[in-house]
Design an enzyme around this catalytic site. Structure first.
Site, short mmCIF file in Angstrom:
data_model
loop_
_atom_site.label_atom_id
_atom_site.label_comp_id
_atom_site.label_asym_id
_atom_site.label_seq_id
_atom_site.Cartn_x
_atom_site.Cartn_y
_atom_site.Cartn_z
N GLY A 36 0.82 -1.24 0.02
CA GLY A 36 0.29 -0.50 0.06
C GLY A 36 0.70 1.36 0.31
O GLY A 36 0.70 1.90 -0.48
N HIS A 37 2.35 1.15 0.87
CA HIS A 37 2.47 2.47 0.31
C HIS A 37 3.25 2.34 -0.56
O HIS A 37 3.78 4.02 -1.23
CB HIS A 37 3.62 2.44 1.90
CG HIS A 37 3.42 2.56 3.63
ND1 HIS A 37 3.63 1.44 3.89
CD2 HIS A 37 2.71 2.88 3.81
CE1 HIS A 37 3.14 1.65 5.65
NE2 HIS A 37 3.09 2.93 5.66
#
Length: 282
Positions: A36-37
């Site tokens: 996600g990052h």
């Protein structure tokens, strides 16, 4: 890859970019990076000349000391992950003293009531800590754009309010929630889940999807009741809150109105690990 720990060093670096009129994308993180990052970082790379990623476990946004102590810290592997995307990413990994100086304290903010809803009810002072550290980072990095995931949708709205309050020129970019194949929203805290918790936690997103499906045909009270039943007497998951709120002010609603946008928000404990998620309803 350039990794800076000192405030003055990274300020000197980004000042060069500003002189060259290069745009700066900024992705603030607390480390323990996941896909996600990396999706946020990739979007920042696509839309800017230079990208800065901060890795800093911010002490002022934790109202639970045990959670702060147990929060995963994986700087070396985080840097390795980032270098796999681009060697040009600049990492800022400061100590609390570099960010806050001699006093690690929060500014008290009035975010127009946004801070009092949902997470604010259960984590007193949390958004003061978020606002304070981001003001420091925006001042240090001077980004053109800053990227935040919609998993923390309340935080996203508060960051937009912070920029208005502080009259900063940075553009805040919200990015879609990144999920496991199971539907579980990616979070650094997921690394602390045991196998059994990983197997049952997808119930959170499954519940939200059903709420979205039923939103047009069931009342808010019926939806609230149904969600509660999904977690009653569950061996592994404990519901902390479920709320349907207006997107504009995050106020919880009792009944729907025409021409209003709504989201459903949820917080669930898997053992001692707190997981949050949300979904757009209309």
């Amino acid at each position: 890859m350039q990794v800076y720990e000192k405030r003055l060093d990274i300020m000197s670096c980004v000042a060069t970019f500003s002189t060259q009129k290069k745009s700066i994308g900024f992705v603030p993180t607390m480390g323990a990076l996941h896909r996600g990052h990396l999706a946020l970082v990739q979007q920042a790379l696509n839309e800017n000349d230079k990208v800065v990623v901060s890795i800093f476990v911010n002490p002022t946004q934790f109202n639970n000391t045990e959670d702060l102590v147990n929060y995963p810290r994986t700087l070396d592997s985080d840097i390795e992950l980032l270098s796999g995307i681009s060697k040009d990413i600049i990492v800022f990994a400061p100590t609390p003293k570099e960010v806050y100086g001699d006093e690690t304290i929060s500014t008290n903010y009035n975010f127009g009531g946004l801070e009092n809803e949902m997470e604010g009810k259960f984590r007193p002072g949390h958004f003061d800590g978020v606002g304070t550290v981001l003001k420091h980072f925006f001042t240090i990095v001077s980004p053109t754009r800053a990227y935040f995931g919609e998993k923390d949708f309340q935080q996203l709205q508060i960051v937009r309010k912070l920029v208005d309050i502080e009259k900063m020129s940075v553009k805040i970019v919200g990015c879609p929630i990144f999920r496991e194949e199971s539907g579980l929203a990616l979070s650094s805290r997921n690394k602390r889940l045991n196998q059994q918790q990983l197997e049952v936690s997808p119930l959170i997103y499954k519940t939200l999807k059903q709420v979205k499906k039923d939103f047009g045909i069931k009342s808010v009270s019926k939806l609230n009741e149904w969600v509660s039943t999904q977690f009653e007497n569950h061996n592994e998951l404990r519901l902390e809150y479920f709320e349907i709120a207006k997107v504009s002010d995050l106020k919880t609603i009792k009944r729907k109105q025409k021409n209003k946008k709504y989201r459903a928000f949820i917080a669930v404990f898997a053992g001692e690990i707190r997981l949050i998620d949300n979904i757009a309803l209309n």
